[in-house]
Design a protein around this motif. Structure first.
Motif, PDB file in Angstrom:
ATOM      1  N   LEU A 160     -50.114 -25.317  -9.072  1.00 45.83           N
ATOM      2  CA  LEU A 160     -49.515 -24.830 -10.314  1.00 45.83           C
ATOM      3  C   LEU A 160     -50.582 -24.283 -11.249  1.00 45.83           C
ATOM      4  CD1 LEU A 160     -46.825 -27.533 -11.243  1.00 45.83           C
ATOM      5  CD2 LEU A 160     -46.424 -25.127 -10.748  1.00 45.83           C
ATOM      6  N   VAL A 161     -51.719 -24.970 -11.318  1.00 45.44           N
ATOM      7  CA  VAL A 161     -52.817 -24.526 -12.172  1.00 45.44           C
ATOM      8  C   VAL A 161     -53.325 -23.174 -11.691  1.00 45.44           C
ATOM      9  CG1 VAL A 161     -55.179 -25.010 -12.902  1.00 45.44           C
ATOM     10  CG2 VAL A 161     -53.489 -26.849 -12.863  1.00 45.44           C
ATOM     11  N   HIS A 162     -53.471 -23.028 -10.378  1.00 46.78           N
ATOM     12  CA  HIS A 162     -53.938 -21.742  -9.836  1.00 46.78           C
ATOM     13  C   HIS A 162     -52.937 -20.638 -10.136  1.00 46.78           C
ATOM     14  CE1 HIS A 162     -55.820 -18.818  -7.174  1.00 46.78           C
ATOM     15  NE2 HIS A 162     -54.612 -18.557  -6.708  1.00 46.78           N
ATOM     16  N   LEU A 163     -51.655 -20.935 -10.028  1.00 47.71           N
ATOM     17  CA  LEU A 163     -50.626 -19.943 -10.317  1.00 47.71           C
ATOM     18  C   LEU A 163     -50.777 -19.417 -11.740  1.00 47.71           C
ATOM     19  CD1 LEU A 163     -48.034 -18.422  -9.629  1.00 47.71           C
ATOM     20  CD2 LEU A 163     -46.749 -20.456 -10.265  1.00 47.71           C
ATOM     21  N   ALA A 164     -51.017 -20.323 -12.693  1.00 47.72           N
ATOM     22  CA  ALA A 164     -51.189 -19.912 -14.088  1.00 47.72           C
ATOM     23  C   ALA A 164     -52.413 -19.012 -14.247  1.00 47.72           C
ATOM     24  CB  ALA A 164     -51.333 -21.144 -14.975  1.00 47.72           C
ATOM     25  N   GLU A 165     -53.466 -19.275 -13.475  1.00 46.60           N
ATOM     26  CA  GLU A 165     -54.695 -18.505 -13.606  1.00 46.60           C
ATOM     27  C   GLU A 165     -54.532 -17.061 -13.142  1.00 46.60           C
ATOM     28  OE1 GLU A 165     -57.357 -20.862 -11.342  1.00 46.60           O
ATOM     29  OE2 GLU A 165     -57.797 -22.260 -12.975  1.00 46.60           O
ATOM     30  N   THR A 166     -53.502 -16.787 -12.341  1.00 44.69           N
ATOM     31  CA  THR A 166     -53.292 -15.429 -11.833  1.00 44.69           C
ATOM     32  C   THR A 166     -52.390 -14.610 -12.756  1.00 44.69           C
ATOM     33  OG1 THR A 166     -51.346 -16.029 -10.506  1.00 44.69           O
ATOM     34  CG2 THR A 166     -53.512 -16.285  -9.479  1.00 44.69           C
ATOM     35  N   GLN A 167     -51.929 -15.209 -13.842  1.00 44.06           N
ATOM     36  CA  GLN A 167     -51.002 -14.547 -14.751  1.00 44.06           C
ATOM     37  C   GLN A 167     -51.495 -14.691 -16.189  1.00 44.06           C
ATOM     38  OE1 GLN A 167     -47.377 -16.680 -14.077  1.00 44.06           O
ATOM     39  NE2 GLN A 167     -47.380 -16.267 -11.873  1.00 44.06           N
ATOM     40  N   ILE A 168     -50.962 -13.859 -17.068  1.00 42.67           N
ATOM     41  CA  ILE A 168     -51.304 -13.915 -18.479  1.00 42.67           C
ATOM     42  C   ILE A 168     -50.065 -14.282 -19.289  1.00 42.67           C
ATOM     43  CG2 ILE A 168     -52.117 -12.612 -20.478  1.00 42.67           C
ATOM     44  CD1 ILE A 168     -54.270 -13.243 -18.433  1.00 42.67           C
ATOM     45  N   ARG A 169     -50.198 -15.281 -20.169  1.00 45.99           N
ATOM     46  CA  ARG A 169     -49.101 -15.707 -21.028  1.00 45.99           C
ATOM     47  C   ARG A 169     -49.066 -14.849 -22.283  1.00 45.99           C
ATOM     48  NH1 ARG A 169     -51.224 -19.984 -22.611  1.00 45.99           N
ATOM     49  NH2 ARG A 169     -50.451 -21.458 -21.052  1.00 45.99           N
ATOM     50  N   GLY A 227     -36.278 -37.307 -31.399  1.00 49.07           N
ATOM     51  CA  GLY A 227     -37.716 -37.091 -31.325  1.00 49.07           C
ATOM     52  C   GLY A 227     -38.098 -35.717 -31.843  1.00 49.07           C
ATOM     53  N   ARG A 228     -39.313 -35.601 -32.364  1.00 48.09           N
ATOM     54  CA  ARG A 228     -39.798 -34.333 -32.912  1.00 48.09           C
ATOM     55  C   ARG A 228     -40.613 -33.609 -31.835  1.00 48.09           C
ATOM     56  NH1 ARG A 228     -39.116 -33.891 -38.269  1.00 48.09           N
ATOM     57  NH2 ARG A 228     -40.722 -32.268 -38.391  1.00 48.09           N
ATOM     58  N   TYR A 229     -40.244 -32.360 -31.571  1.00 45.86           N
ATOM     59  CA  TYR A 229     -40.854 -31.596 -30.490  1.00 45.86           C
ATOM     60  C   TYR A 229     -41.151 -30.167 -30.959  1.00 45.86           C
ATOM     61  CZ  TYR A 229     -39.103 -35.341 -27.475  1.00 45.86           C
ATOM     62  OH  TYR A 229     -38.842 -36.561 -26.899  1.00 45.86           O
ATOM     63  N   PHE A 230     -41.947 -29.469 -30.145  1.00 49.34           N
ATOM     64  CA  PHE A 230     -42.092 -28.025 -30.324  1.00 49.34           C
ATOM     65  C   PHE A 230     -41.797 -27.354 -28.995  1.00 49.34           C
ATOM     66  CE2 PHE A 230     -46.434 -29.385 -29.141  1.00 49.34           C
ATOM     67  CZ  PHE A 230     -46.742 -28.502 -28.111  1.00 49.34           C
ATOM     68  N   CYS A 231     -41.431 -26.082 -29.081  1.00 50.37           N
ATOM     69  CA  CYS A 231     -41.143 -25.282 -27.887  1.00 50.37           C
ATOM     70  C   CYS A 231     -41.916 -23.973 -27.989  1.00 50.37           C
ATOM     71  CB  CYS A 231     -39.647 -25.000 -27.767  1.00 50.37           C
ATOM     72  SG  CYS A 231     -39.227 -23.857 -26.410  1.00 50.37           S
ATOM     73  N   VAL A 232     -42.732 -23.694 -26.992  1.00 52.60           N
ATOM     74  CA  VAL A 232     -43.459 -22.426 -26.908  1.00 52.60           C
ATOM     75  C   VAL A 232     -42.743 -21.551 -25.891  1.00 52.60           C
ATOM     76  CG1 VAL A 232     -45.624 -21.286 -26.338  1.00 52.60           C
ATOM     77  CG2 VAL A 232     -45.664 -23.513 -27.486  1.00 52.60           C
ATOM     78  N   SER A 233     -42.218 -20.424 -26.344  1.00 56.43           N
ATOM     79  CA  SER A 233     -41.506 -19.490 -25.468  1.00 56.43           C
ATOM     80  C   SER A 233     -42.405 -18.301 -25.177  1.00 56.43           C
ATOM     81  CB  SER A 233     -40.211 -19.010 -26.127  1.00 56.43           C
ATOM     82  OG  SER A 233     -39.346 -20.099 -26.377  1.00 56.43           O
ATOM     83  N   SER A 234     -42.538 -17.949 -23.913  1.00 56.98           N
ATOM     84  CA  SER A 234     -43.446 -16.870 -23.555  1.00 56.98           C
ATOM     85  C   SER A 234     -42.968 -16.146 -22.299  1.00 56.98           C
ATOM     86  CB  SER A 234     -44.861 -17.421 -23.319  1.00 56.98           C
ATOM     87  OG  SER A 234     -44.844 -18.403 -22.293  1.00 56.98           O
ATOM     88  N   ILE A 235     -43.514 -14.974 -22.091  1.00 59.82           N
ATOM     89  CA  ILE A 235     -43.340 -14.288 -20.823  1.00 59.82           C
ATOM     90  C   ILE A 235     -44.693 -14.313 -20.119  1.00 59.82           C
ATOM     91  CG2 ILE A 235     -41.442 -12.804 -21.531  1.00 59.82           C
ATOM     92  CD1 ILE A 235     -43.446 -10.554 -21.963  1.00 59.82           C
ATOM     93  N   ARG A 236     -44.641 -14.289 -18.784  1.00 58.77           N
ATOM     94  CA  ARG A 236     -45.881 -14.250 -18.006  1.00 58.77           C
ATOM     95  C   ARG A 236     -45.950 -12.929 -17.260  1.00 58.77           C
ATOM     96  NH1 ARG A 236     -49.558 -17.891 -17.470  1.00 58.77           N
ATOM     97  NH2 ARG A 236     -49.298 -19.977 -18.334  1.00 58.77           N
ATOM     98  N   ILE A 237     -47.133 -12.339 -17.292  1.00 58.02           N
ATOM     99  CA  ILE A 237     -47.330 -11.000 -16.747  1.00 58.02           C
ATOM    100  C   ILE A 237     -48.459 -11.035 -15.727  1.00 58.02           C
ATOM    101  CG2 ILE A 237     -47.917  -8.603 -17.297  1.00 58.02           C
ATOM    102  CD1 ILE A 237     -46.891  -9.216 -20.160  1.00 58.02           C
TER     103      ILE A 237
END
Length: 245
Positions: A87-96, A120-130
């Motif tokens: 999963l970590v490698h997959l992220a490294e091949t893409q840009i958020r 509970g108090r949370y945050f959500c980061v919404s992004s596209i990966r390219i």
């Protein structure tokens, strides 16, 4: 967690095909030669070749061998995910590319859907990966949820667009992701997702929900990712358990 051996071999072979070491039309070394090159078993080599087949990079014929058919994966992005390291490698091949950030208190419905704590108090980061060179066709839309106490990870996510938010939380807060529970289901792209991903409304998609947990099984991060069906293939391998006699 170590990457699966077959994934390491497949990744190296893919890079060798892309950089022209094994040009289109040529044959890869035989299974036995690959076993010797990488110091792995024949089963590992066959699993690696299967991944290349799934990507459309090679073809196989009896008494001919494994022939290189393409220098780039066909049918979108194909990835074998067998470990947290994959999963970590997959992220490294893409840009958020972060689209928005939302801070919220989880209501009962959200808590049930995502496995969060009601109230509970949370945050959500919404992004596209390219993927590099394919900005016109984003690979996916991802919503990442984490407790408000990890808020510093938001700015880190902006500074490090090629790293998983879960990995950034691990580094900043000393948490260790030991297990990732994954659910996959088919969906149809609604108008908002279709617009963000440059896809057709109502087109089929692949939704992956991942729960990242520490050694004690406590939830650290939740992610919801939607891929257009023609841009991503999830490759998995199952092994038969050996019976004990």
């Amino acid at each position: 967690m170590n990457q699966a051996l077959y994934a390491v071999v497949a990744r190296d072979l893919t890079e060798s095909i892309v950089n022209g070491r094994y040009p289109v039309g040529s044959l890869l070394p035989t299974e036995l030669e690959l076993c010797e090159i990488y110091g792995v078993s024949r089963h590992t080599v066959r699993a690696a070749i299967t991944q290349l087949l799934n990507q459309g990079l090679v073809s196989r014929r009896k008494r001919v061998g494994t022939r290189v058919e393409s220098a780039s994966p066909s049918g979108g992005y194909s990835q074998s995910l067998a470990s947290v390291a994959d999963l970590v490698h997959l992220a490294e091949t893409q840009i958020r590319s972060i689209q928005r950030v939302n801070h919220f208190v989880a209501d009962i419905a959200e808590a049930k859907r995502l496995g969060l704590q009601p109230g509970g108090r949370y945050f959500c980061v919404s992004s596209i990966r390219i993927e590099e060179g394919h900005a016109h066709a984003p690979l996916c839309w991802t919503d990442v949820y984490a407790e408000q106490c990890y808020e510093a990870a938001i700015e880190l996510a902006r500074e490090h667009p090629d790293e998983l938010i879960s990995a950034l939380i691990e580094k900043r807060y000393g948490r260790h992701i030991e297990i990732v529970d994954q659910q996959v289901k088919a969906v149809l792209l609604d108008a908002e997702l279709a617009s963000s991903l440059n896809a057709e409304v109502g087109a089929p998609g692949l939704k992956i929900v991942r729960h990242y947990r520490d050694e004690q099984g406590e939830l650290v991060v939740v992610s919801e990712t939607v891929h257009p069906a023609d841009r991503f293939t999830l490759v998995m391998q199952m092994k038969r358990e050996r019976s004990q006699s």
